[in-house]
Scaffold this active site. Sequence first.
Site, PDB file in Angstrom:
ATOM      1  N   GLU A   1     -35.718 -11.357 -13.421  1.00 27.54           N
ATOM      2  CA  GLU A   1     -35.903 -12.666 -12.803  1.00 27.54           C
ATOM      3  C   GLU A   1     -34.669 -13.535 -12.990  1.00 27.54           C
ATOM      4  O   GLU A   1     -34.157 -13.707 -14.096  1.00 27.54           O
ATOM      5  CB  GLU A   1     -37.119 -13.382 -13.370  1.00 27.54           C
ATOM      6  CG  GLU A   1     -37.398 -14.693 -12.653  1.00 27.54           C
ATOM      7  CD  GLU A   1     -38.683 -15.359 -13.066  1.00 27.54           C
ATOM      8  OE1 GLU A   1     -39.093 -16.325 -12.381  1.00 27.54           O
ATOM      9  OE2 GLU A   1     -39.289 -14.938 -14.072  1.00 27.54           O
TER      10      GLU A   1
ATOM     11  N   GLU B   1     -46.406 -19.526  -8.184  1.00 29.03           N
ATOM     12  CA  GLU B   1     -46.324 -19.895  -9.595  1.00 29.03           C
ATOM     13  C   GLU B   1     -46.252 -21.413  -9.704  1.00 29.03           C
ATOM     14  O   GLU B   1     -45.433 -22.043  -9.039  1.00 29.03           O
ATOM     15  CB  GLU B   1     -45.085 -19.266 -10.231  1.00 29.03           C
ATOM     16  CG  GLU B   1     -44.898 -19.573 -11.706  1.00 29.03           C
ATOM     17  CD  GLU B   1     -43.615 -18.973 -12.251  1.00 29.03           C
ATOM     18  OE1 GLU B   1     -43.689 -18.185 -13.206  1.00 29.03           O
ATOM     19  OE2 GLU B   1     -42.527 -19.293 -11.723  1.00 29.03           O
TER      20      GLU B   1
END
Length: 298
Positions: free
Chosen positions: A147, A241
Amino acid sequence: MNKLGLHANVWVGSWSEAEARLAISRTAELGFDVLEMPALDPAIFDIALTRRLLDEAGLASVLSLGLDAGTDISSGDPEKMRAGEARLLDVVSVARDIGAHHISGILYSAFQKYMVPPTRRGIEGAAEVIARVGEKAAASNITLGMEVVNRYETNVLNTAAQAIEFCRMVDRPNVKVHLDVYHMNIEETDSVAAIEMTGDMLGYFHTGDSHRGYLGTGSIDLPAIFKALVRTGYEGTITFESFSSKVVGDPLTGILGIWRNTWDDSDDLVRHAMEYTRSQLKSARESLRTSALMPGQD
């Protein structure tokens, strides 16, 4: 067709039996395909219960985490690197046992603000560890997502270009780039160009907005982001998210700086995210189809 995912922290702050039941049942009831579960401490999972609940709900799963100072594989410290590798291998085992096929996050360094830049040897050492962990993950058909996050959460991978270079160093087919619009909005000069540059190295994607709240109410040009994903042929999971002090607990509250309620109603937030994402994907696909039919277009 993209599977749509949801981060468990929109529902719960940890993973007790009651929290697992709530997060899994509500995610499935609202039509999502994938549940992303934080695994900062893989020991929190009741593996048998979690797998059973996921299977009963028909949900796929993703585990996500960041390492800490004592397990920082980018540190160059042999003891910390061994501890970090052991932590990652533990998470791979948990993912295998609950049936997850993707592990993502800050797998390559500590999840923290650094006061100095990374060293070349530190980055190379992290790549060597990820390569070994990637081999174990591949045996269980698990993809590792590196990420890309902002400068306040790592000093290693802050841009798509850095992540692409790192994944090439690792050189494992199941080690991919994970992009997140919240972080891209901080670090990239052009988020659309970053998506296009990443191309088929993109293995996982996070949506959100600049303030961590409702999609489409912040400063990110989300329609352009969805069009870029469709135009580049990304077919992987797109996971929403969002964090609010209403739900999220330690240590994420402090690490992420979640000091206020960005939303109060999890159910309303999630319904809106599903509707918004489906609408934007439909619009992006129709835009691409219309462009293909325009005179003079190939």
